[in-house]
Design an enzyme around this catalytic site. Structure first.
Site, PDB file in Angstrom:
ATOM      1  N   ASP A   1       0.820  -1.211   0.000  1.00 19.30           N
ATOM      2  CA  ASP A   1       0.000   0.000   0.000  1.00 19.30           C
ATOM      3  C   ASP A   1       0.850   1.256   0.000  1.00 19.30           C
ATOM      4  O   ASP A   1       0.450   2.290  -0.545  1.00 19.30           O
ATOM      5  CB  ASP A   1      -0.931  -0.010   1.213  1.00 19.30           C
ATOM      6  CG  ASP A   1      -2.083   0.975   1.064  1.00 19.30           C
ATOM      7  OD1 ASP A   1      -2.400   1.343  -0.071  1.00 19.30           O
ATOM      8  OD2 ASP A   1      -2.660   1.375   2.088  1.00 19.30           O
TER       9      ASP A   1
ATOM     10  N   HIS B   1      -6.403   4.584   7.697  1.00 22.63           N
ATOM     11  CA  HIS B   1      -5.583   5.682   7.195  1.00 22.63           C
ATOM     12  C   HIS B   1      -5.599   6.815   8.211  1.00 22.63           C
ATOM     13  O   HIS B   1      -6.478   6.881   9.073  1.00 22.63           O
ATOM     14  CB  HIS B   1      -6.102   6.164   5.844  1.00 22.63           C
ATOM     15  CG  HIS B   1      -5.752   5.254   4.709  1.00 22.63           C
ATOM     16  ND1 HIS B   1      -5.973   5.576   3.397  1.00 22.63           N
ATOM     17  CD2 HIS B   1      -5.191   4.022   4.695  1.00 22.63           C
ATOM     18  CE1 HIS B   1      -5.559   4.583   2.613  1.00 22.63           C
ATOM     19  NE2 HIS B   1      -5.095   3.634   3.380  1.00 22.63           N
TER      20      HIS B   1
ATOM     21  N   CYS C   1      -4.597   5.205  -1.500  1.00 23.10           N
ATOM     22  CA  CYS C   1      -5.197   4.516  -2.638  1.00 23.10           C
ATOM     23  C   CYS C   1      -5.197   5.426  -3.855  1.00 23.10           C
ATOM     24  O   CYS C   1      -5.823   6.485  -3.829  1.00 23.10           O
ATOM     25  CB  CYS C   1      -6.629   4.069  -2.321  1.00 23.10           C
ATOM     26  SG  CYS C   1      -7.423   3.214  -3.695  1.00 23.10           S
TER      27      CYS C   1
ATOM     28  N   ASN D   1      -1.288   5.934   5.461  1.00 23.27           N
ATOM     29  CA  ASN D   1      -1.633   4.892   6.425  1.00 23.27           C
ATOM     30  C   ASN D   1      -1.208   5.340   7.816  1.00 23.27           C
ATOM     31  O   ASN D   1      -0.445   6.299   7.969  1.00 23.27           O
ATOM     32  CB  ASN D   1      -0.892   3.596   6.069  1.00 23.27           C
ATOM     33  CG  ASN D   1      -1.430   2.945   4.819  1.00 23.27           C
ATOM     34  OD1 ASN D   1      -2.516   2.397   4.817  1.00 23.27           O
ATOM     35  ND2 ASN D   1      -0.662   3.003   3.742  1.00 23.27           N
TER      36      ASN D   1
END
Length: 325
Positions: A24, A222, A253, A262
């Site tokens: 991610d 997040h 994202c 995050n």
């Protein structure tokens, strides 16, 4: 791999911190980290005591060239004893590649916002649920000892930058649909950073009422609006035991506008250990991993309060204290 590069899987932990930075984190930045640096990152975190790392995603290289070497990284990570090697798969084709590579855990994202699902996976809800069926059948066809754990992630579950709030009934229906398709569990994902502590507690209760307590243990948060750790605490109070985070807080994202950041692995581990909850992770060793990422990604900003402020004088980790008792 360093010969002493291993996770002590025998020691007891209270909370599993799942590192998602190599997937991610890297998917959301333009820089492409060399494979050697990724291996060093995974190796160093494992030696620090991180037991689960999401090392990449099996998506076409033309979409995410940052993750084009996921299969090679899975193969390397599988040589580290005690480490759960997790990957994201967008569809059955990705799952097939992940299984062939030997991944221990597959996560299929199902955005509860259909608009986001079409943007992220180019599939409707029904199409994603059908993919989940196919993946589950694929896994069941394997010998028991070779079957990876299969998670369905409820993405944008706290709200969507494209649709706004998602009705509870829709969230519940899709959670139930993932379990009926053959997932081992579902997870909650705050893809857009909309979550707050009350919403976290509400959705844990809502989804667990549908799938059961054992089928919902983890959450991906997040820190877009500064509520990441507060939401993590609410998740703990709601009974969850697995928390995703990213070293240095990198990530987001690319298909959810404004969804940055995050929660920081270093800050999360410090909070948990300060609360007396064992993570099995050595904080000093974890902080040292940052230098690997900084060197491999010059110009990329890393976040975190603990790296700046340092560990308080006299602080003793719960992991070490309880192991000595």
């Amino acid at each position: 791999m360093n010969e002493d590069s291993s996770v002590d899987a025998s020691s007891t932990i209270d909370i599993l911190v799942s590192e998602v930075g190599p997937r991610d984190g890297l998917q959301s930045i333009d820089s492409i980290m060399p494979l050697a640096a990724k291996k060093a990152w995974v190796d160093a975190e494992a030696r620090a005591g991180v037991r689960e790392i999401e090392v990449g995603s099996f998506v076409p290289a033309k979409l995410l060239p940052q993750l084009a070497d996921t299969a090679e990284l899975v193969a390397y990570a599988k040589t580290i004893p005690g480490l759960t090697v997790a990957v994201l798969v967008p569809n059955a084709r990705g799952a097939e590649a992940a299984i062939a590579a030997g991944a221990d855990k597959l996560t299929l994202p199902l955005s509860v916002s259909e608009t986001h699902s079409l943007a992220n996976l180019r599939r409707t809800h029904d199409q994603v649920l059908n993919e989940a069926h196919v993946i589950a059948d694929m896994i069941r066809a394997l010998p028991v000892e070779q079957r990876p754990h299969f998670e369905g992630s409820l993405s944008t579950v706290f709200g969507c930058t494209l649709e706004g709030a998602i009705p509870d009934a829709q969230v519940a229906r899709l959670a139930e649909g993932l379990m009926a398709a053959g997932c081992d569990e579902v997870g909650l994902s705050d893809t857009t950073g909309f979550a707050d502590p009350i919403a976290v507690r509400h959705l844990i209760k809502l989804v667990r009422n549908v799938v059961g307590d054992k089928a919902l243990t983890g959450i991906h948060l997040h820190n877009t609006r500064g509520l990441g750790l507060a939401n993590a605490l609410a998740a703990l109070e709601g009974g969850l035991t697995t928390l995703d985070s990213s070293l240095g807080g990198i990530g987001g994202c690319p298909f959810a506008p404004g969804a940055s950041g995050n929660i920081v692995t270093e800050d999360l581990v410090f909070m948990l250990e300060a609360m007396g909850l064992r993570t099995g992770i050595d904080i000093d060793a974890l902080l040292a991993v940052r230098s690997i990422v900084e060197k491999a990604l010059p110009g990329e900003q890393l976040y975190g309060f603990l790296p700046d402020a340092g560990v308080p004088l006299g602080f003793t980790q719960a992991t070490r204290t309880k192991e000595l008792v």
